[in-house]
Each structure stands twice: as structure tokens, then as C-alpha cells.
Design an enzyme around this catalytic site. Structure first.
Site, PDB file in Angstrom:
ATOM      1  N   ARG A  88       0.864  -1.194  -0.154  1.00 58.46           N
ATOM      2  CA  ARG A  88       0.055   0.048   0.162  1.00 58.46           C
ATOM      3  C   ARG A  88       0.923   1.167  -0.238  1.00 58.46           C
ATOM      4  O   ARG A  88       0.631   2.343   0.282  1.00 58.46           O
ATOM      5  CB  ARG A  88      -0.766  -0.142   1.186  1.00 58.46           C
ATOM      6  CG  ARG A  88      -2.356  -0.750   1.393  1.00 58.46           C
ATOM      7  CD  ARG A  88      -2.552  -0.100   2.030  1.00 58.46           C
ATOM      8  NE  ARG A  88      -4.030  -0.193   2.758  1.00 58.46           N
ATOM      9  CZ  ARG A  88      -5.344  -0.625   2.498  1.00 58.46           C
ATOM     10  NH1 ARG A  88      -5.122  -1.994   2.838  1.00 58.46           N
ATOM     11  NH2 ARG A  88      -6.159  -0.738   2.299  1.00 58.46           N
ATOM     12  N   ARG A 127     -21.528  -1.260   3.017  1.00 54.29           N
ATOM     13  CA  ARG A 127     -21.082  -2.669   3.632  1.00 54.29           C
ATOM     14  C   ARG A 127     -21.380  -3.071   5.245  1.00 54.29           C
ATOM     15  O   ARG A 127     -21.844  -2.272   6.104  1.00 54.29           O
ATOM     16  CB  ARG A 127     -19.764  -2.893   4.151  1.00 54.29           C
ATOM     17  CG  ARG A 127     -19.027  -4.226   4.626  1.00 54.29           C
ATOM     18  CD  ARG A 127     -17.802  -4.088   4.125  1.00 54.29           C
ATOM     19  NE  ARG A 127     -17.168  -3.004   4.209  1.00 54.29           N
ATOM     20  CZ  ARG A 127     -15.693  -3.187   3.994  1.00 54.29           C
ATOM     21  NH1 ARG A 127     -14.961  -3.293   3.065  1.00 54.29           N
ATOM     22  NH2 ARG A 127     -15.213  -1.940   3.934  1.00 54.29           N
ATOM     23  N   ARG A 160     -17.773  -1.734   9.606  1.00 52.22           N
ATOM     24  CA  ARG A 160     -16.847  -1.694  10.409  1.00 52.22           C
ATOM     25  C   ARG A 160     -17.374  -0.572  11.069  1.00 52.22           C
ATOM     26  O   ARG A 160     -17.296   0.866  10.817  1.00 52.22           O
ATOM     27  CB  ARG A 160     -15.787  -2.290   9.038  1.00 52.22           C
ATOM     28  CG  ARG A 160     -15.412  -3.267   8.705  1.00 52.22           C
ATOM     29  CD  ARG A 160     -14.783  -3.646   7.591  1.00 52.22           C
ATOM     30  NE  ARG A 160     -13.439  -2.874   6.992  1.00 52.22           N
ATOM     31  CZ  ARG A 160     -13.125  -2.794   6.827  1.00 52.22           C
ATOM     32  NH1 ARG A 160     -13.358  -3.629   5.631  1.00 52.22           N
ATOM     33  NH2 ARG A 160     -12.142  -1.930   5.505  1.00 52.22           N
TER      34      ARG A 160
END
Ligand code: AP5
Length: 216
Positions: A88, A127, A160
Site C-alpha cells: 500500500r 457494507r 466496520r
């Protein structure tokens, strides 16, 4: 088959990585999943990573590199793997090259998922994740049979901890500043770099990826 997935938060890296790993029977290596499990178990690693992750910041390179180095040495990685969310940063990508040289292997494919920010926000906002087994859903695109209940184990579906508007904004800015330069890093002669539109359904994106992998 050694694959690196690139793409902004919410592009579908995890979703596609799981499908590829099932199809080709190779392990799925996601530092995000490893860190979330460590957070849940309140291990030293999890406690260290928590504040970075909840704010939407990248976890320091040395922590991530330790996890990956350990994982790539394991027996099941000999036939290949999908790296989802690693590298990343340019620093991590250079470290990965060194690690792979040491293991006498290299990455075969770099797949970069592309999606507009508007769609990314929709995917991240919708999500839902099972707090018991970790199975992922989306309220619109992959809904559970019963609202807020996991199809797999009956656990509660939650968002999340990095799904707040503020954390999402930070994750995008971390991606733009630190991760997007990897597109140029990998998109060069001698590398099998493929940019793949993620702006269709889960199965359509998977079919595009399979076409790339099976064209060789
Ligand atoms: P990580 O878990 O890797 O999060 P991320 O990169 O922000 O990506 P996401 O998991 O949010 O999205 P995704 O692209 O996997 O999309 P998904 O398939 O879930 O990392 C979390 C944190 O850990 C980081 O912020 C950082 O703190 C730390 N970390 C991890 N790796 C690190 C590293 N290398 N260095 C430093 N720190 C690191 O899909 C999203 C939603 O959309 C789902 O609901 C899904 O069902 C739905 N969906 C997927 N595809 C489609 C489709 N085609 N159509 C419709 N809906 C879809």
C-alpha cells in the site's frame, strides 16, 4: 499464481480476492483481515493497529511487513496467493520485491480495480459484516436474507469501525497520497499490470478478472 490487488477502499478487492482464491485454490492474504482479527482478540498487534485503523490511517509499514513476511514463508503460499491490500506504499512494494527475491519468486499479476468515488462511498456505506464469522454483505448489492442477520451463522451484521464519514474520507486521502503511486510503480514494461473496471456486478467483475488470468 501470485496476484497483487490494487484499488481504493471499497472497490471490491476483498470480494474478488475471495472468489479468485476459491476458484484457483490459493490462500487469500489480507493484512486488513489479519489486523481486524487481532483487534477482535485484543492481541498486542491488534491494540497497536486499532487507533490507526479506526481513524482510517495506514498502519505503520514495519508492523505490516512483519505480518506479510511471516505469512509468505508458510507452506500454503508455495503455489501462489492473492495479496489483498498489500503493498500500500512504495516502501512496502520495494520491501515485497526484496522478500520475493529472497524466496526466488515474483508477482505474476497486478490487478488494479477502478471505480468512481461516488460508487465507492455507496459500497462502503452499505457494507455490513457479521460480528461473529466476518462474512460480508451489502444492504443493496449483496443483501442478507433477513435484515441485519448473517446468512452463514445467524450472527449480527454491523458496520466496520472505519465506516464513519470521517474515517472514509481519511482512507481515501491515504489511498490517493500513499497507495495510488503504486499504479505507476507497477504499470511498466515487463510487468503484467491490468486495470479492471469494477463498475459492474460482483460476478461480472470476476468474469473480467478470469479472462485476464486465463488469457495467458
Ligand atoms: P482493508 O481491509 O484492506 O480495507 P480497504 O482497502 O479500505 O478496503 P475495503 O476492505 O474497505 O474494501 P474492498 O476494496 O476490499 O471492497 P469489498 O470487497 O470489501 O484495510 C483496512 C485498514 O487496515 C486500512 O485502512 C489500514 O488501517 C490497515 N491496513 C491494511 N493493509 C494495510 C497495509 N498494507 N499497510 C498499512 N495499513 C494497512 O467491497 C466493499 C462492499 O461493496 C461490500 O459490501 C461488497 O459486498 C460490495 N461490493 C463489492 N464488489 C461489488 C460489486 N462489483 N458490485 C456491487 N457491490 C460490490
Amino acid at each position: 499464481m501470485r496476484i497483487v490487488f490494487l484499488g481504493p477502499p471499497g472497490a471490491g478487492k476483498g470480494t474478488q480476492a475471495k472468489l479468485i482464491c476459491e476458484e484457483y485454490n490459493i490462500p487469500h492474504i489480507s493484512p486488513g483481515d489479519i489486523l481486524r482479527q487481532a483487534k477482535k482478540n485484543e492481541t498486542v498487534l491488534g491494540l497497536k493497529a486499532k487507533s490507526y485503523m479506526d481513524q482510517g490511517l495506514l498502519v505503520p509499514d514495519d508492523i505490516i511487513l512483519g505480518i506479510i513476511e511471516e505469512r509468505l514463508k508458510q507452506e500454503d503460499c508455495k503455489t501462489g496467493y492473492v495479496l489483498d491490500g498489500f503493498p500500500r506504499t512504495i516502501y512496502q512494494a520495494n520491501a515485497l520485491e526484496d522478500m520475493l527475491k529472497g524466496l526466488d519468486t515474483d508477482i505474476a499479476y497486478i490487478l488494479s480495480l477502478e471505480l468512481s468515488e461516488k460508487e465507492l462511498v455507496k459500497r462502503l456505506g452499505g457494507r455490513r459484516v457479521c460480528e461473529d464469522c466476518g462474512q460480508e454483505f451489502h444492504i443493496e448489492f449483496k443483501p442478507p436474507k433477513q435484515p441485519d442477520i448473517c446468512d452463514n451463522c445467524g450472527g449480527n451484521l454491523i458496520q466496520r469501525s472505519d465506516a464513519s464519514a470521517c474515517a472514509i474520507e481519511k482512507r481515501f486521502s491515504e489511498y490517493k497520497e500513499k497507495t495510488s503511486p503504486l499504479i505507476e510503480y507497477y504499470n511498466r514494461p515487463g510487468r503484467k499490470f491490468y486495470s479492471i473496471s469494477a463498475d459492474t456486478g460482483i460476478q461480472e467483475v470476476f468474469a473480467s478478472i478470469k479472462r485476464v488470468l486465463e488469457a495467458d
